[in-house]
Design a protein around this motif. Structure first.
Motif, PDB file in Angstrom:
ATOM      1  N   ASP A 146      41.939  44.103  30.468  1.00 42.11           N
ATOM      2  CA  ASP A 146      43.109  44.650  29.783  1.00 42.11           C
ATOM      3  C   ASP A 146      42.799  45.149  28.373  1.00 42.11           C
ATOM      4  O   ASP A 146      43.657  45.776  27.749  1.00 42.11           O
ATOM      5  N   ILE A 147      41.612  44.858  27.860  1.00 41.33           N
ATOM      6  CA  ILE A 147      41.271  45.299  26.508  1.00 41.33           C
ATOM      7  C   ILE A 147      41.090  46.818  26.518  1.00 41.33           C
ATOM      8  O   ILE A 147      40.358  47.367  27.343  1.00 41.33           O
ATOM      9  N   VAL A 148      41.765  47.492  25.603  1.00 41.64           N
ATOM     10  CA  VAL A 148      41.786  48.956  25.574  1.00 41.64           C
ATOM     11  C   VAL A 148      40.507  49.491  24.933  1.00 41.64           C
ATOM     12  O   VAL A 148      40.118  49.051  23.850  1.00 41.64           O
ATOM     13  N   GLY A 149      39.879  50.455  25.585  1.00 44.95           N
ATOM     14  CA  GLY A 149      38.684  51.086  25.034  1.00 44.95           C
ATOM     15  C   GLY A 149      37.691  51.431  26.124  1.00 44.95           C
ATOM     16  O   GLY A 149      37.337  50.571  26.939  1.00 44.95           O
ATOM     17  N   ARG A 150      37.242  52.702  26.151  1.00 43.33           N
ATOM     18  CA  ARG A 150      36.306  53.150  27.182  1.00 43.33           C
ATOM     19  C   ARG A 150      34.955  53.552  26.596  1.00 43.33           C
ATOM     20  O   ARG A 150      34.076  53.990  27.318  1.00 43.33           O
ATOM     21  N   ASP A 151      34.814  53.423  25.277  1.00 40.98           N
ATOM     22  CA  ASP A 151      33.553  53.765  24.643  1.00 40.98           C
ATOM     23  C   ASP A 151      32.422  52.951  25.268  1.00 40.98           C
ATOM     24  O   ASP A 151      32.558  51.738  25.500  1.00 40.98           O
TER      25      ASP A 151
END
Length: 487
Positions: A146-151
């Motif tokens: 659920d942690i946002v971020g695709r880097d």
């Protein structure tokens, strides 16, 4: 430079003294008031002109902090006020911000956060919102998925943390302030076999040096002056679960020795105790310092460094993963939109572009805080560039190449007189004149909104309201006549 003075208003004498001490050690002068009316008396008295900022308790007998704030705002529209409260509801934050608070902190606020709050409201060069944000009251516990971020770099760090979560080994989370180290620690705990046991969080930077051992390892009744009861300590509270030591680099050397012993033996010795207590604790530590450098400088024990860093996890700063900013913004706005008193539900593309162009020295925490402020003060359903005047001001100070088809703006262009007559020879409307004056003032002050408000003799909240009402916009890139009214 003359010493700046802070008025500390709190009915609890202990809290008042602590806040005063923090401000004084940071180089500020202090004046105290034990209730709301006393604060108003100071501001209206002989010392009033010397007050540069106010730290105001929310809940006081007699006049509450909100009542004091509403009463002082008409007389002191530009005076920065930091609201300090033990109440953690979002509605409280909304009420404080709309009443004119410059910032909002939860008790117990660490010395670092109090100092940075003062620096933010008193030094216009310091970007606001670098403290723990107003949104700290919203639940932050997330699973790794659920942690946002695709880097790629960010996801690689999370992958290491998730794999280590299943093992009973220490984890050291490194990264700048505000990157989300605590969120990662919470995700580690949630993904571990200890998820049903307590997660105890300790901010080492907020611990008084003379009480570190007592807080961490506990104390017996009568162990020292003021120890009227037995205290089990944070290690005892975390028994069977996880202990998260944030800002581990702030721990004094003598406390580092005892922490190392606890990690090696699984035993702690309470202050004033006659024996050891066995505890079963999984340790996660976090730091915004370079601990290897701290070891070389003799400020951190090398053996403890290696013991803590069995699994190092480095979280990249937000400026290194700008592609995640839009997703983070939408995530925070969705969460904020569910709160009472917040109207904003979306953000337009121009505002997103502004967020993506900004450097975010305070990282995700600062982004979250900026969005919360904008959402609280926005009356519409969609956030626009107008809702981020401080960011627009910082962006304005960045060098930009003038368009090839337009000449560069000069100082004389901006200092030209405002004409009372329009092109048709008739008197211009007052609101048109006011819009042009505000636009020229923003240019002249290079986007520093506090300076604009001070030069125009109005409060910052009034300036922001006028910007919103008149839709005064400017890309600060050479369009000298970009002022328009929206019906």
């Amino acid at each position: 430079m003359a010493k700046q003075t802070v008025l500390v208003v709190d009915d609890e004498s202990g809290q008042r003294r602590i806040t005063e001490t923090v401000a004084a050690r940071a180089g500020y002068g202090t004046v105290e008031a034990e209730h709301g009316q006393a604060a108003l008396d100071v501001l209206n008295g002989a010392r009033g002109k010397s007050i540069d900022a106010v730290i105001l308790d929310y809940n006081m007998p007699g006049k509450t902090g909100i009542e004091v704030l509403r009463e002082l705002r008409p007389q002191f529209p530009q005076l920065p006020v930091i609201m300090l409260t033990a109440h953690s509801s979002v509605s409280t934050a909304v009420e404080a911000m709309r009443a004119g608070a410059s910032d909002f902190l939860l008790k117990p606020a660490s010395p670092d956060r109090i100092i940075r709050a003062l620096q933010s409201v008193l030094d216009e060069k310091t970007p606001g919102g670098e403290l723990r944000p107003l949104t700290e009251k919203l639940p932050d516990s997330l699973a790794f998925a659920d942690i946002v971020g695709r880097d790629a770099g960010f996801r690689a760090a999370l992958a290491v943390a998730e794999k280590a979560a299943q093992k009973n080994v220490p984890i050291l989370i490194e990264g700048e302030s505000g990157v989300g180290k605590e969120v990662v620690a919470q995700a580690v705990h949630a993904a571990s076999p200890r998820t049903r046991k307590p997660l105890v969080i300790v901010n080492c930077g907020a611990l008084p040096s003379n009480l570190v051992e007592s807080v961490l390892f506990g104390h017996e009744k009568g162990a020292f002056t003021g120890a009227v009861d037995r205290h089990v300590g944070r290690f005892g509270e975390a028994d069977g679960g996880t202990l998260f030591l944030d800002e581990i680099g702030e721990l004094p050397l003598d406390a580092q020795v005892k922490l190392l012993r606890a990690l090696q033996t699984g035993q702690i010795e309470p202050v004033g105790g006659r024996g050891h207590v066995t505890v079963d604790v999984r340790l996660i530590a976090a730091t915004n310092r370079n601990l290897a450098e701290e070891v070389r400088e003799g400020r951190f024990r090398e053996d403890l460094f290696y013991r803590l860093g069995v699994v190092p996890v480095t979280i990249p700063p937000l400026r290194a993963r700008r592609g995640d900013i839009a997703a983070l913004a939408h995530h925070f706005i969705r969460r904020l939109g569910a709160e009472e008193g917040v109207n904003a539900r979306d953000i337009d593309q121009d505002a997103l572009a502004l967020l993506e162009a900004y450097g975010w020295p305070g990282n995700v925490r600062q982004l979250q805080n900026a969005l919360f402020r904008a959402a609280v003060l926005c009356d519409g359903a969609k956030l626009t560039v107008v809702d981020f005047p401080q960011l627009a001001g910082v962006a304005a100070r960045r060098p930009q190449a003038a368009p090839a088809t337009e000449p560069a703006r000069t100082a004389s262009d901006l200092s030209a007189e405002v004409s009372l007559l329009g092109d048709d020879g008739k008197l211009r409307r007052l609101e048109d004149l006011e819009a042009e004056i505000i636009r020229k003032a923003i240019h002249h002050c290079r986007g520093r909104m506090s300076e604009v408000a001070r030069r125009l003799g109005i409060g910052r909240s009034t300036l922001y309201r006028k910007l919103g009402e008149m839709a005064v916009t400017d890309d600060f890139g050479g369009h000298d006549d970009d002022v328009r009214n929206v019906a």
